[in-house]
Design a protein around this motif. Structure first.
Motif, PDB file in Angstrom:
ATOM      1  N   ASP A 261       8.461  -1.909   2.816  1.00 44.65           N
ATOM      2  CA  ASP A 261       8.654  -0.737   3.679  1.00 44.65           C
ATOM      3  C   ASP A 261       9.515   0.316   2.988  1.00 44.65           C
ATOM      4  OD1 ASP A 261      10.767  -2.478   3.773  1.00 44.65           O
ATOM      5  OD2 ASP A 261      11.164  -2.236   5.912  1.00 44.65           O
ATOM      6  N   THR A 262      10.392  -0.114   2.104  1.00 44.39           N
ATOM      7  CA  THR A 262      11.179   0.837   1.312  1.00 44.39           C
ATOM      8  C   THR A 262      10.282   1.619   0.365  1.00 44.39           C
ATOM      9  OG1 THR A 262      13.126  -0.595   1.411  1.00 44.39           O
ATOM     10  CG2 THR A 262      13.083   1.064  -0.332  1.00 44.39           C
ATOM     11  N   ILE A 263       9.322   0.918  -0.237  1.00 48.58           N
ATOM     12  CA  ILE A 263       8.367   1.590  -1.122  1.00 48.58           C
ATOM     13  C   ILE A 263       7.588   2.648  -0.346  1.00 48.58           C
ATOM     14  CG2 ILE A 263       6.339   1.279  -2.601  1.00 48.58           C
ATOM     15  CD1 ILE A 263       7.327  -1.534  -3.219  1.00 48.58           C
ATOM     16  N   GLY A 264       7.187   2.306   0.880  1.00 48.41           N
ATOM     17  CA  GLY A 264       6.462   3.265   1.701  1.00 48.41           C
ATOM     18  C   GLY A 264       7.277   4.511   1.998  1.00 48.41           C
TER      19      GLY A 264
ATOM     20  N   VAL B 184      -3.588   4.633   0.791  1.00 45.82           N
ATOM     21  CA  VAL B 184      -4.298   3.978  -0.312  1.00 45.82           C
ATOM     22  C   VAL B 184      -3.908   4.509  -1.680  1.00 45.82           C
ATOM     23  CG1 VAL B 184      -6.251   3.466   1.196  1.00 45.82           C
ATOM     24  CG2 VAL B 184      -6.331   5.510  -0.237  1.00 45.82           C
ATOM     25  N   MET B 185      -3.623   5.815  -1.784  1.00 46.09           N
ATOM     26  CA  MET B 185      -3.389   6.377  -3.103  1.00 46.09           C
ATOM     27  C   MET B 185      -2.059   5.923  -3.679  1.00 46.09           C
ATOM     28  SD  MET B 185      -5.037   7.853  -5.323  1.00 46.09           S
ATOM     29  CE  MET B 185      -6.385   8.140  -4.174  1.00 46.09           C
ATOM     30  N   TRP B 186      -1.037   5.821  -2.858  1.00 48.19           N
ATOM     31  CA  TRP B 186       0.281   5.468  -3.375  1.00 48.19           C
ATOM     32  C   TRP B 186       0.589   3.980  -3.277  1.00 48.19           C
ATOM     33  CZ3 TRP B 186       0.686   9.385  -6.056  1.00 48.19           C
ATOM     34  CH2 TRP B 186       0.551  10.683  -5.573  1.00 48.19           C
ATOM     35  N   LEU B 187      -0.198   3.222  -2.507  1.00 46.08           N
ATOM     36  CA  LEU B 187       0.135   1.814  -2.305  1.00 46.08           C
ATOM     37  C   LEU B 187      -0.909   0.850  -2.835  1.00 46.08           C
ATOM     38  CD1 LEU B 187       1.660   2.059   1.282  1.00 46.08           C
ATOM     39  CD2 LEU B 187       2.869   1.763  -0.881  1.00 46.08           C
ATOM     40  N   THR B 188      -2.040   1.345  -3.345  1.00 49.71           N
ATOM     41  CA  THR B 188      -3.048   0.442  -3.894  1.00 49.71           C
ATOM     42  C   THR B 188      -2.517  -0.292  -5.124  1.00 49.71           C
ATOM     43  OG1 THR B 188      -4.956   1.634  -3.008  1.00 49.71           O
ATOM     44  CG2 THR B 188      -5.327   0.328  -4.990  1.00 49.71           C
ATOM     45  N   ALA B 189      -1.693   0.383  -5.936  1.00 45.15           N
ATOM     46  CA  ALA B 189      -1.097  -0.300  -7.092  1.00 45.15           C
ATOM     47  C   ALA B 189      -0.190  -1.440  -6.630  1.00 45.15           C
ATOM     48  CB  ALA B 189      -0.314   0.690  -7.946  1.00 45.15           C
ATOM     49  N   VAL B 190       0.559  -1.221  -5.551  1.00 42.14           N
ATOM     50  CA  VAL B 190       1.404  -2.276  -4.984  1.00 42.14           C
ATOM     51  C   VAL B 190       0.532  -3.402  -4.435  1.00 42.14           C
ATOM     52  CG1 VAL B 190       3.168  -2.795  -3.248  1.00 42.14           C
ATOM     53  CG2 VAL B 190       3.182  -0.584  -4.438  1.00 42.14           C
ATOM     54  N   PHE B 191      -0.542  -3.041  -3.746  1.00 41.35           N
ATOM     55  CA  PHE B 191      -1.494  -4.022  -3.228  1.00 41.35           C
ATOM     56  C   PHE B 191      -2.064  -4.873  -4.362  1.00 41.35           C
ATOM     57  CE2 PHE B 191      -6.173  -4.461  -3.084  1.00 41.35           C
ATOM     58  CZ  PHE B 191      -6.290  -5.480  -2.157  1.00 41.35           C
ATOM     59  N   GLY B 192      -2.465  -4.236  -5.470  1.00 42.85           N
ATOM     60  CA  GLY B 192      -3.021  -4.976  -6.594  1.00 42.85           C
ATOM     61  C   GLY B 192      -2.015  -5.923  -7.207  1.00 42.85           C
TER      62      GLY B 192
ATOM     63  N   GLY C 264      -0.008  12.434   5.791  1.00 41.71           N
ATOM     64  CA  GLY C 264       0.449  11.927   4.504  1.00 41.71           C
ATOM     65  C   GLY C 264       1.830  11.306   4.570  1.00 41.71           C
ATOM     66  N   LEU C 265       2.713  11.885   5.369  1.00 40.55           N
ATOM     67  CA  LEU C 265       4.044  11.309   5.570  1.00 40.55           C
ATOM     68  C   LEU C 265       3.970   9.967   6.292  1.00 40.55           C
ATOM     69  CD1 LEU C 265       6.197  14.383   6.657  1.00 40.55           C
ATOM     70  CD2 LEU C 265       6.756  12.819   4.807  1.00 40.55           C
ATOM     71  N   SER C 266       3.096   9.876   7.276  1.00 38.07           N
ATOM     72  CA  SER C 266       3.027   8.684   8.127  1.00 38.07           C
ATOM     73  C   SER C 266       2.311   7.530   7.450  1.00 38.07           C
ATOM     74  CB  SER C 266       2.302   9.022   9.438  1.00 38.07           C
ATOM     75  OG  SER C 266       2.901  10.125  10.085  1.00 38.07           O
ATOM     76  N   GLY C 267       1.314   7.829   6.617  1.00 40.61           N
ATOM     77  CA  GLY C 267       0.480   6.781   6.033  1.00 40.61           C
ATOM     78  C   GLY C 267       1.249   5.706   5.292  1.00 40.61           C
ATOM     79  N   PRO C 268       2.057   6.062   4.284  1.00 39.98           N
ATOM     80  CA  PRO C 268       2.797   5.025   3.564  1.00 39.98           C
ATOM     81  C   PRO C 268       3.787   4.259   4.437  1.00 39.98           C
ATOM     82  CG  PRO C 268       2.752   7.066   2.312  1.00 39.98           C
ATOM     83  CD  PRO C 268       2.237   7.389   3.678  1.00 39.98           C
ATOM     84  N   ILE C 269       4.427   4.950   5.384  1.00 35.96           N
ATOM     85  CA  ILE C 269       5.416   4.291   6.233  1.00 35.96           C
ATOM     86  C   ILE C 269       4.751   3.258   7.136  1.00 35.96           C
ATOM     87  CG2 ILE C 269       7.108   4.649   8.074  1.00 35.96           C
ATOM     88  CD1 ILE C 269       7.630   7.424   6.889  1.00 35.96           C
ATOM     89  N   LEU C 270       3.676   3.659   7.814  1.00 38.89           N
ATOM     90  CA  LEU C 270       2.998   2.744   8.734  1.00 38.89           C
ATOM     91  C   LEU C 270       2.325   1.587   7.994  1.00 38.89           C
ATOM     92  CD1 LEU C 270       1.357   5.320  11.189  1.00 38.89           C
ATOM     93  CD2 LEU C 270       3.408   3.928  11.554  1.00 38.89           C
ATOM     94  N   SER C 271       1.644   1.894   6.891  1.00 38.74           N
ATOM     95  CA  SER C 271       0.895   0.854   6.174  1.00 38.74           C
ATOM     96  C   SER C 271       1.824  -0.165   5.524  1.00 38.74           C
ATOM     97  CB  SER C 271      -0.030   1.481   5.130  1.00 38.74           C
ATOM     98  OG  SER C 271       0.693   2.295   4.232  1.00 38.74           O
ATOM     99  N   THR C 272       2.995   0.270   5.053  1.00 39.73           N
ATOM    100  CA  THR C 272       3.912  -0.698   4.462  1.00 39.73           C
ATOM    101  C   THR C 272       4.528  -1.614   5.517  1.00 39.73           C
ATOM    102  OG1 THR C 272       5.620   1.030   4.499  1.00 39.73           O
ATOM    103  CG2 THR C 272       4.530   0.608   2.398  1.00 39.73           C
ATOM    104  N   GLN C 273       4.697  -1.109   6.732  1.00 38.18           N
ATOM    105  CA  GLN C 273       5.156  -1.989   7.812  1.00 38.18           C
ATOM    106  C   GLN C 273       4.112  -3.067   8.089  1.00 38.18           C
ATOM    107  OE1 GLN C 273       8.219  -1.998   9.361  1.00 38.18           O
ATOM    108  NE2 GLN C 273       8.668  -0.517   7.748  1.00 38.18           N
TER     109      GLN C 273
END
Length: 424
Positions: free
Chosen positions: A42-45, A218-226, A339-348
Motif C-alpha cells: 500500500d505504501t508503493i501505491g 496496471v501501469m505502475w504496479l504491473t512490475a510489482v505484480f510480476g 489516476g490518483l485512486s488507482g494505485p491506492i485502491l489496487s494496492t489495498q
C-alpha cells in the motif's frame, strides 16, 4: 497557413521521445526498487499515485510561471529539477521522501510536456497539425515503451539505472532549449464546468475516470505484480512493455472502429475484452507461462491505453464545438482523480488478497463499466455513426497545453444551464 520548420519539429520530437523514455523507465524502476526494498504494497501505491498529484498541480501552476518568466526559463528549471530528483531516489531510500520526489517528478514532467507542446504547436499549421499531433502521441508512447527495456541494463538495487535516467532527461532538454519559438495564445469560446460535463455525458465522464483508475493501477504496479508473482526483474519489465505495446498496436484500429459504429458499442466491447483478459492474468501468472501472460497483458494494455480516446470522442459527440476546449480541464481532472485512486485502491486489494488481485480489481472495474454502458444505452437514444464527430485517437490525455489553460479557466461552481440539461 504555416509550413512547419522540419529541423525544429524533429528536434522537438526527439526531445519528447527521450523525456518519455525517462518517464517510463523511472516509473517501472521505482516500483521494482520499492518491492525489492520490501516497502509495503500500500505504501508503493501511495508513492505511485503521488505522480498524478504533482501532475495536476503542475497543470495549475506552470502556466502562471510561463507567463511570468517565459517558456525557456521554466523549461530549463523543470528539466534540471526533474533530473536531480531522479538521482535523489537512489540516494535517499525512504517511503515518505519518495512520495515527495514522485509528486515533484509529476509536477516537472507535466511542465516539460506542456512547454514542448507549446513549441510544437507554434511551428505547425492547420494543414498538418493533426498528423503531427498523432506523431507526437505515438512518440510519447513509443518512448515510454522503450524505457521499460532499459531496466535490464543493470540491477534496480544499484544506482546505475537512476544515473542513466537522469542523463537521458538531461540530454532530452537540450534540443528544446535551443528552440526560440514562443507558444501561441489559446482562446476560449465558452466555459463548460465539471458538473455540466458530467450531466451532459455521464458515460463519457465515467469512461475517462475508469481509464485513469485502470491506467494508474496496471501501469505502475504491473512490475510489482510480476516480481511478487515470481518473475525476474527483466521479465517484470517486459510485462510492462507489453502493456504499452498493446496500446501502440490497437490505437488506430480501435479509433477506426469507434468511428464506424456507435461509440457506446465500442466502449462495451472494450470493457468486456478488458474484464475477460484481466480475469485470466492471475491464472497465467500462477502457471508461470510468460508468453500467455504477455498476450493477455497485450490485450489489457491495448484496451486501457485506447479507452481514453474512445471516451473522449464520446464526450465530443455530446458537447458543442465551442465547449470542447473548456471541457478539457474537467476531463483531465476526472482522469487525474482516477489516476490518483488507482494505485491506492489496487494496492489495498493486493495487500489483502495477493498480487494476482491487482488484475481481479481491473476486471471488476471494467465489468462495472460494461454494466454502466448497458444502462446508459437503455436510457438514452443512440447517436448514429454519421452524426458522430470524427476525432483523432489519442492514448492517455488531451494536449497538456490545452489542459493547463482550460483548468485555469474552468469554473467548477457555475450553475447548470437549462439547455445543457437536455438529453442527460
Amino acid at each position: 497557413m504555416k509550413t512547419p520548420q522540419i529541423l525544429p519539429v524533429w528536434s522537438l520530437l526527439f526531445g519528447v521521445a527521450l523525456i518519455s523514455v525517462c518517464s517510463g523507465m523511472q516509473g517501472t524502476l521505482l516500483g521494482l526498487r520499492a518491492s525489492l526494498e520490501d516497502f509495503a504494497v500500500d505504501t508503493i501505491g501511495l508513492i505511485m499515485s503521488a505522480y498524478y498529484l504533482g501532475f495536476l498541480l503542475g497543470a495549475r501552476v506552470v502556466p502562471k510561471w510561463v507567463r511570468q518568466v517565459g517558456h525557456i526559463r521554466v523549461f530549463a528549471a523543470l528539466g534540471s529539477i526533474a533530473s536531480v530528483v531522479i538521482l535523489l531516489h537512489s540516494a535517499i531510500v525512504d517511503p515518505a521522501m519518495w512520495f515527495g520526489f514522485r509528486a515533484l517528478t509529476g509536477f516537472c514532467l507535466s511542465g516539460l510536456f506542456m512547454v514542448s507542446e507549446s513549441w510544437l504547436n507554434a511551428i505547425t499549421g492547420n494543414d498538418n497539425r493533426g498528423r503531427l499531433l498523432a506523431a507526437y502521441m505515438f512518440t510519447i508512447t513509443l518512448g515510454f515503451t522503450g524505457g521499460q527495456f532499459l531496466i535490464n541494463l543493470a540491477s534496480p538495487l544499484g544506482f546505475e539505472l537512476f544515473i542513466l535516467a537522469s542523463v537521458i532527461l538531461s540530454i532530452a532538454i537540450v534540443p528544446l532549449l535551443l528552440s526560440n519559438i514562443s507558444a501561441p495564445a489559446i482562446a476560449y469560446a465558452e466555459h463548460l464546468e465539471l458538473g455540466r460535463l458530467i450531466r451532459l455525458t455521464p458515460l463519457g465522464a465515467m469512461g475517462v475516470f475508469v481509464q485513469g483508475l485502470s491506467f494508474g493501477a496496471v501501469m505502475w504496479l504491473t512490475a510489482v505484480f510480476g516480481k511478487q508473482s515470481g518473475f525476474s526483474v527483466a521479465e517484470s519489465a517486459l510485462l510492462v512493455g507489453t502493456l504499452m505495446f498493446g496500446g501502440l498496436a490497437l490505437l488506430l484500429p480501435v479509433g477506426g472502429l469507434s468511428d464506424r459504429q456507435e461509440r457506446r458499442h465500442t466502449l462495451l466491447l472494450l470493457s468486456v475484452l478488458a474484464a475477460g483478459a484481466s480475469l485470466l492474468v492471475p491464472f497465467a501468472a500462477r502457471m508461470g507461462n510468460l508468453w500467455l501472460l504477455a498476450v493477455l497483458l497485450f490485450l489489457v494494455g491495448g484496451v486501457v491505453l485506447c479507452f481514453y480516446s474512445v471516451s473522449l470522442s464520446h464526450i465530443n459527440d455530446h458537447v458543442r464545438n465551442e465547449q470542447i476546449l473548456s471541457a478539457s480541464g474537467s476531463i483531465i481532472f476526472i482522469n487525474g482523480i482516477g489516476g490518483l485512486s488507482g494505485p491506492i485502491l489496487s494496492t489495498q486489494v493486493m495487500k489483502f488478497f495477493g498480487p494476482g488481485s491487482l488484475y481481479y480489481f481491473v476486471a471488476l472495474v471494467y465489468l462495472f463499466m460494461a454494466l454502466f454502458t448497458l444502462y446508459r444505452m437503455s436510457v438514452r437514444a443512440p447517436i448514429t455513426a454519421e452524426e458522430q464527430s470524427h476525432g483523432m485517437a489519442v492514448m492517455l490525455q488531451t494536449s497538456q497545453v490545452i489542459v493547463a489553460e482550460a483548468m485555469d479557466e474552468t469554473d467548477l461552481g457555475d450553475p447548470l444551464a437549462p439547455e445543457q440539461e437536455q438529453g442527460a
